[in-house]
Design an enzyme around this catalytic site. Structure first.
Site, short mmCIF file in Angstrom:
data_model
loop_
_atom_site.label_atom_id
_atom_site.label_comp_id
_atom_site.label_asym_id
_atom_site.label_seq_id
_atom_site.Cartn_x
_atom_site.Cartn_y
_atom_site.Cartn_z
N CYS A 182 -9.41 -36.36 19.76
CA CYS A 182 -9.19 -35.03 20.29
C CYS A 182 -10.46 -34.39 20.84
CB CYS A 182 -8.60 -34.15 19.21
SG CYS A 182 -9.57 -34.20 17.72
N CYS A 322 -19.98 -39.12 13.12
CA CYS A 322 -19.23 -38.06 13.81
C CYS A 322 -18.42 -37.33 12.75
CB CYS A 322 -18.34 -38.66 14.90
SG CYS A 322 -17.14 -39.84 14.28
#
Lengths: 366, 82
Positions: A182, A322
């Site tokens: 996303c 991340c």
């Protein structure tokens, strides 16, 4: 008159269906772009007990689509903020907040407390985990997912659907590198809004038996042209073999995406290497929270990583992380192309894994 | 052979449509799923590395199912975003 008057008088719905909603216990996994509208509408409709499960905290880039949250909520746990919001609106519901990510260790116990599970998460490993857990527990699962301007919605495991599950359509997860997530793919906030509302509609249908739900069907929706496309499918007994056959096997299964070819390490290993010339790189965009408050962290977002890869030349080993460990896998393969021969690793589970590690040591005093 | 000339229409979703460059294309001379895959991989090599399911006339297909003339095929990638 009560707040459900307009549902009571709806032809074919009536007080009986309202009673079913009131007695229902629903767990929404993921309180993000899909979870926010789902939660808003299920609470408004009077679903009696709603569990909200999400281990993430609110960051600025969430606010274009995660409509339960605002500027004052940045850095706070999504599950808690969502739960408070709904408790303030409706006193007749039981709202349970679970500010944790779902794992093989907590999934079966938590899901057992609910009648129906909703998957509004944002990555394949969690989706396969939730699917398999629901299959083992025989819990109906309302599934929705988005990609750019499109969404897909399914209902698994309900009484009417028999034993259909996600693996009937997609037996195995894609490789980590084929997946955009996303944060790399843009999205207009309205798309998860629409798909989330459609998922909430399916939840209401499954709980009450009102109208036809999407059992044994997959619905594709495109928000640019409003086209829908529905495909029928059946359960495939062969594919059930891919699901762990016992609770023990489920708890022991590693759902992190298979990434044999991408070097990955866990946080303990990466942090233990920090006395040498190695470097930890946060490849998330600037707005993503929380930050890892450590001196040795270099901030080099994915969008600049390749352009500025030279700044990593001096490092002996490079550890990328991340949010959840998916983008960093992709980043390793990209970086390897521009820095051939360099030792580059992805840190498994991203900042989420770091936070749960920290929480564990707080809880158990290790 | 007449069956080799049959026309089918192919609809694509998500990233598959992006790789193909269109949400709908026509193919000629395809009569099985294997032939369909071969033809798609030939024209759009990126698809080789992507997971997707295939439906024939809005019904999920498996194995090397035959594709009747004038069928509508759909290429269905999994989405994960939320």
């Amino acid at each position: 008159m009560d707040r459900f008057e307009r549902q009571h008088i709806l032809s074919g719905f009536g007080i009986e269906s309202q009673q079913k909603l009131q007695n229902a216990k629903v767990l929404c996994i993921g309180a993000g772009g899909l979870g926010c509208p789902i939660l808003l509408y299920l609470a408004a409709a009077g679903v009696g007990k709603i569990g909200i499960m999400d281990g993430d905290v609110i960051s600025l880039s969430n606010l274009n689509r995660q409509v339960l949250f605002g500027e004052n909520d940045l850095g706070k746990p999504k599950a808690s903020v969502a739960a408070d919001y709904l408790r303030n609106k409706y006193s007749d519901l039981e709202i349970v907040e679970i500010p944790e990510f779902i794992t093989t260790a907590n999934a079966l116990e938590i899901m057992s407390d609910f009648d129906l599970i909703i998957d509004g998460t944002d990555n394949f490993s969690t989706r396969y985990l939730v699917n398999d857990g629901c299959f083992l527990l025989k819990k109906p699962l309302v599934f929705g997912a988005i990609y750019e301007h499109e969404g897909q919605i399914l209902v698994f495991n309900s009484a009417k659907a028999g034993g259909t599950n996600y693996r009937d359509l997609y037996p195995n997860p894609p490789a980590a590198t084929e997946i955009p997530n996303c944060n790399e793919t843009g999205v207009l906030g309205v798309l998860p809004g629409m798909i989330g509302v459609m998922m909430a509609t399916e939840v209401i249908k499954v709980l009450t038996g009102y109208a036809e739900s999407l059992e044994n069907k997959i619905l594709f929706f495109n928000s640019l042209n409003y086209q829908t496309y529905t495909i029928d499918f059946n359960s495939n007994p062969e594919l059930k073999k891919l699901i762990p056959d016992t609770f023990e096997a489920f708890r022991a299964k590693d759902y992190s995406l298979s990434c044999e070819t991408i070097p990955s390490v866990d946080w303990d290993f990466a942090l233990s290497q920090q006395n040498s010339d190695s470097i930890i790189v946060d490849i998330r965009e600037a707005s993503e929270m929380p930050k890892l408050e450590r001196e040795e962290v270099l901030y080099l977002p994915m969008s600049k990583l390749l352009k500025e890869s030279k700044s990593l030349l001096a490092a002996g080993e490079v550890y990328l992380f991340c949010q959840s460990g998916i983008r960093s896998l992709k980043a390793v393969t990209e970086l390897q192309k521009v820095l051939p021969g360099k030792s580059i690793y992805s840190i498994k589970g991203g900042i989420a894994a770091f936070l749960s590690k920290q929480e564990e040591s707080n809880t158990y005093g290790n | 052979m007449e069956t080799k000339e049959q026309k089918i229409s192919v609809r694509a979703f998500g990233m598959i449509a992006e790789k193909i460059g269109s949400a709908q294309i026509q193919l000629i001379g395809i009569s099985t799923i294997d032939e369909l895959r071969e033809s798609l991989f030939d024209q759009f090599p990126d698809l080789k590395n992507m997971k997707f399911s295939i439906a024939i006339n809005k019904q999920l297909a498996s194995g090397n199912a035959p594709i009747p003339a004038d069928s509508e095929i759909a290429l269905l990638p999994p989405f994960s975003g939320g």
